[in-house]
Design a protein around this motif. Sequence first.
Motif, PDB file in Angstrom:
ATOM      1  N   ALA A  68       0.832  -1.215   0.000  1.00 46.05           N
ATOM      2  CA  ALA A  68       0.000   0.000   0.000  1.00 46.05           C
ATOM      3  C   ALA A  68       0.860   1.256   0.000  1.00 46.05           C
ATOM      4  O   ALA A  68       1.802   1.373   0.773  1.00 46.05           O
ATOM      5  N   GLY A  69       0.515   2.182  -0.860  1.00 48.60           N
ATOM      6  CA  GLY A  69       1.191   3.473  -0.904  1.00 48.60           C
ATOM      7  C   GLY A  69       2.570   3.448  -1.530  1.00 48.60           C
ATOM      8  O   GLY A  69       3.245   4.462  -1.567  1.00 48.60           O
ATOM      9  N   ARG A  70       3.014   2.324  -2.013  1.00 46.81           N
ATOM     10  CA  ARG A  70       4.346   2.209  -2.597  1.00 46.81           C
ATOM     11  C   ARG A  70       4.244   2.012  -4.107  1.00 46.81           C
ATOM     12  O   ARG A  70       3.326   1.360  -4.597  1.00 46.81           O
ATOM     13  N   PRO A  71       5.208   2.543  -4.855  1.00 39.68           N
ATOM     14  CA  PRO A  71       5.185   2.343  -6.305  1.00 39.68           C
ATOM     15  C   PRO A  71       5.723   0.956  -6.671  1.00 39.68           C
ATOM     16  O   PRO A  71       6.309   0.254  -5.845  1.00 39.68           O
ATOM     17  N   CYS A  72       5.547   0.598  -7.899  1.00 40.56           N
ATOM     18  CA  CYS A  72       6.092  -0.639  -8.451  1.00 40.56           C
ATOM     19  C   CYS A  72       7.621  -0.563  -8.384  1.00 40.56           C
ATOM     20  O   CYS A  72       8.201   0.507  -8.622  1.00 40.56           O
ATOM     21  N   ARG A  73       8.263  -1.671  -8.055  1.00 38.27           N
ATOM     22  CA  ARG A  73       9.728  -1.694  -7.995  1.00 38.27           C
ATOM     23  C   ARG A  73      10.304  -1.518  -9.397  1.00 38.27           C
ATOM     24  O   ARG A  73       9.752  -2.029 -10.379  1.00 38.27           O
ATOM     25  N   PRO A  74      11.434  -0.820  -9.535  1.00 34.61           N
ATOM     26  CA  PRO A  74      12.020  -0.597 -10.864  1.00 34.61           C
ATOM     27  C   PRO A  74      12.336  -1.891 -11.614  1.00 34.61           C
ATOM     28  O   PRO A  74      12.123  -1.976 -12.819  1.00 34.61           O
ATOM     29  N   ASP A  75      12.825  -2.915 -10.915  1.00 37.70           N
ATOM     30  CA  ASP A  75      13.149  -4.162 -11.609  1.00 37.70           C
ATOM     31  C   ASP A  75      11.887  -4.855 -12.126  1.00 37.70           C
ATOM     32  O   ASP A  75      11.892  -5.462 -13.196  1.00 37.70           O
ATOM     33  N   HIS A  76      10.784  -4.738 -11.383  1.00 37.44           N
ATOM     34  CA  HIS A  76       9.523  -5.323 -11.839  1.00 37.44           C
ATOM     35  C   HIS A  76       8.989  -4.564 -13.058  1.00 37.44           C
ATOM     36  O   HIS A  76       8.542  -5.165 -14.040  1.00 37.44           O
ATOM     37  N   LEU A  77       9.064  -3.247 -13.007  1.00 33.77           N
ATOM     38  CA  LEU A  77       8.607  -2.434 -14.137  1.00 33.77           C
ATOM     39  C   LEU A  77       9.466  -2.706 -15.377  1.00 33.77           C
ATOM     40  O   LEU A  77       8.952  -2.827 -16.488  1.00 33.77           O
ATOM     41  N   SER A  78      10.769  -2.859 -15.175  1.00 36.54           N
ATOM     42  CA  SER A  78      11.666  -3.171 -16.278  1.00 36.54           C
ATOM     43  C   SER A  78      11.303  -4.520 -16.911  1.00 36.54           C
ATOM     44  O   SER A  78      11.295  -4.660 -18.136  1.00 36.54           O
ATOM     45  N   ALA A  79      10.982  -5.507 -16.072  1.00 38.82           N
ATOM     46  CA  ALA A  79      10.577  -6.820 -16.588  1.00 38.82           C
ATOM     47  C   ALA A  79       9.280  -6.722 -17.388  1.00 38.82           C
ATOM     48  O   ALA A  79       9.139  -7.362 -18.443  1.00 38.82           O
ATOM     49  N   LEU A  80       8.326  -5.918 -16.902  1.00 38.05           N
ATOM     50  CA  LEU A  80       7.071  -5.735 -17.637  1.00 38.05           C
ATOM     51  C   LEU A  80       7.314  -5.094 -19.003  1.00 38.05           C
ATOM     52  O   LEU A  80       6.716  -5.475 -20.000  1.00 38.05           O
ATOM     53  N   LEU A  81       8.213  -4.127 -19.038  1.00 40.49           N
ATOM     54  CA  LEU A  81       8.543  -3.475 -20.308  1.00 40.49           C
ATOM     55  C   LEU A  81       9.200  -4.459 -21.274  1.00 40.49           C
ATOM     56  O   LEU A  81       8.894  -4.468 -22.468  1.00 40.49           O
ATOM     57  N   ARG A  82      10.112  -5.294 -20.748  1.00 38.95           N
ATOM     58  CA  ARG A  82      10.754  -6.301 -21.593  1.00 38.95           C
ATOM     59  C   ARG A  82       9.728  -7.272 -22.182  1.00 38.95           C
ATOM     60  O   ARG A  82       9.838  -7.679 -23.337  1.00 38.95           O
ATOM     61  N   GLU A  83       8.721  -7.628 -21.381  1.00 45.08           N
ATOM     62  CA  GLU A  83       7.688  -8.561 -21.849  1.00 45.08           C
ATOM     63  C   GLU A  83       6.931  -8.035 -23.067  1.00 45.08           C
ATOM     64  O   GLU A  83       6.506  -8.807 -23.916  1.00 45.08           O
ATOM     65  N   ILE A  84       6.765  -6.725 -23.136  1.00 47.84           N
ATOM     66  CA  ILE A  84       6.030  -6.165 -24.284  1.00 47.84           C
ATOM     67  C   ILE A  84       6.980  -5.651 -25.378  1.00 47.84           C
ATOM     68  O   ILE A  84       6.557  -4.975 -26.304  1.00 47.84           O
ATOM     69  N   GLY A  85       8.278  -5.977 -25.228  1.00 44.70           N
ATOM     70  CA  GLY A  85       9.227  -5.677 -26.287  1.00 44.70           C
ATOM     71  C   GLY A  85       9.930  -4.345 -26.201  1.00 44.70           C
ATOM     72  O   GLY A  85      10.488  -3.882 -27.191  1.00 44.70           O
ATOM     73  N   ILE A  86       9.924  -3.703 -25.044  1.00 47.23           N
ATOM     74  CA  ILE A  86      10.618  -2.425 -24.879  1.00 47.23           C
ATOM     75  C   ILE A  86      11.886  -2.663 -24.071  1.00 47.23           C
ATOM     76  O   ILE A  86      11.808  -3.014 -22.890  1.00 47.23           O
ATOM     77  N   PRO A  87      13.060  -2.494 -24.673  1.00 51.48           N
ATOM     78  CA  PRO A  87      14.305  -2.683 -23.933  1.00 51.48           C
ATOM     79  C   PRO A  87      14.569  -1.465 -23.038  1.00 51.48           C
ATOM     80  O   PRO A  87      15.013  -0.420 -23.504  1.00 51.48           O
ATOM     81  N   ALA A  88      14.292  -1.596 -21.763  1.00 42.65           N
ATOM     82  CA  ALA A  88      14.357  -0.457 -20.843  1.00 42.65           C
ATOM     83  C   ALA A  88      15.754   0.150 -20.759  1.00 42.65           C
ATOM     84  O   ALA A  88      15.903   1.372 -20.743  1.00 42.65           O
ATOM     85  N   ALA A  89      16.802  -0.686 -20.715  1.00 42.11           N
ATOM     86  CA  ALA A  89      18.162  -0.153 -20.603  1.00 42.11           C
ATOM     87  C   ALA A  89      18.516   0.675 -21.836  1.00 42.11           C
ATOM     88  O   ALA A  89      19.089   1.762 -21.720  1.00 42.11           O
ATOM     89  N   ALA A  90      18.167   0.180 -23.014  1.00 45.70           N
ATOM     90  CA  ALA A  90      18.449   0.925 -24.239  1.00 45.70           C
ATOM     91  C   ALA A  90      17.640   2.220 -24.291  1.00 45.70           C
ATOM     92  O   ALA A  90      18.140   3.255 -24.734  1.00 45.70           O
ATOM     93  N   ALA A  91      16.395   2.161 -23.829  1.00 46.02           N
ATOM     94  CA  ALA A  91      15.558   3.364 -23.814  1.00 46.02           C
ATOM     95  C   ALA A  91      16.130   4.410 -22.861  1.00 46.02           C
ATOM     96  O   ALA A  91      16.131   5.601 -23.176  1.00 46.02           O
ATOM     97  N   CYS A  92      16.622   3.963 -21.726  1.00 45.26           N
ATOM     98  CA  CYS A  92      17.224   4.894 -20.753  1.00 45.26           C
ATOM     99  C   CYS A  92      18.458   5.558 -21.352  1.00 45.26           C
ATOM    100  O   CYS A  92      18.635   6.767 -21.260  1.00 45.26           O
ATOM    101  N   GLY A  93      19.308   4.755 -21.993  1.00 42.06           N
ATOM    102  CA  GLY A  93      20.502   5.302 -22.635  1.00 42.06           C
ATOM    103  C   GLY A  93      20.152   6.297 -23.728  1.00 42.06           C
ATOM    104  O   GLY A  93      20.782   7.347 -23.855  1.00 42.06           O
ATOM    105  N   ALA A  94      19.143   5.969 -24.512  1.00 46.60           N
ATOM    106  CA  ALA A  94      18.716   6.879 -25.583  1.00 46.60           C
ATOM    107  C   ALA A  94      18.181   8.187 -25.013  1.00 46.60           C
ATOM    108  O   ALA A  94      18.442   9.259 -25.554  1.00 46.60           O
ATOM    109  N   ALA A  95      17.446   8.100 -23.896  1.00 46.54           N
ATOM    110  CA  ALA A  95      16.898   9.310 -23.273  1.00 46.54           C
ATOM    111  C   ALA A  95      18.011  10.214 -22.758  1.00 46.54           C
ATOM    112  O   ALA A  95      17.961  11.440 -22.931  1.00 46.54           O
TER     113      ALA A  95
END
Length: 132
Positions: free
Chosen positions: A47-74
Amino acid sequence: MFLRLGDPPSPIPEPIAPLLLNYIAARDNMNTATNRASRRLFPGRRAGRPCRPDHLSALLREIGIPAAAACGAAIRQQLLEMPAPIVADAFGYHDKTTARLLNEGGGTWTRYAPGEHGRSPSSSTSPATRDS
């Protein structure tokens, strides 16, 4: 529609706003009584806490978004728009890392002098000299 990532809130353009509203209506982790009224875009399991970054990164990978590459590009995009020391400070990177990324990307902020630029040179105090 606005998204608060900090102050001031960021406007969400029309093509994205309906997608975001659909996502909000079907968010995960909303079944527990503690999270039913969560205002977080990515609520966590507690309760009251956001999603953990590693969990969010895994969700992004599942739908085909490479989070590390996106971060580097940003970060590389920010380096094209702002001096490397400013980007380093804003994102918690070492200034040598952002300088290296700037050079790799062919950025134009190579002559930026870090420091306080809010004062004009005439307002700085210099030691007074007195003729005798």
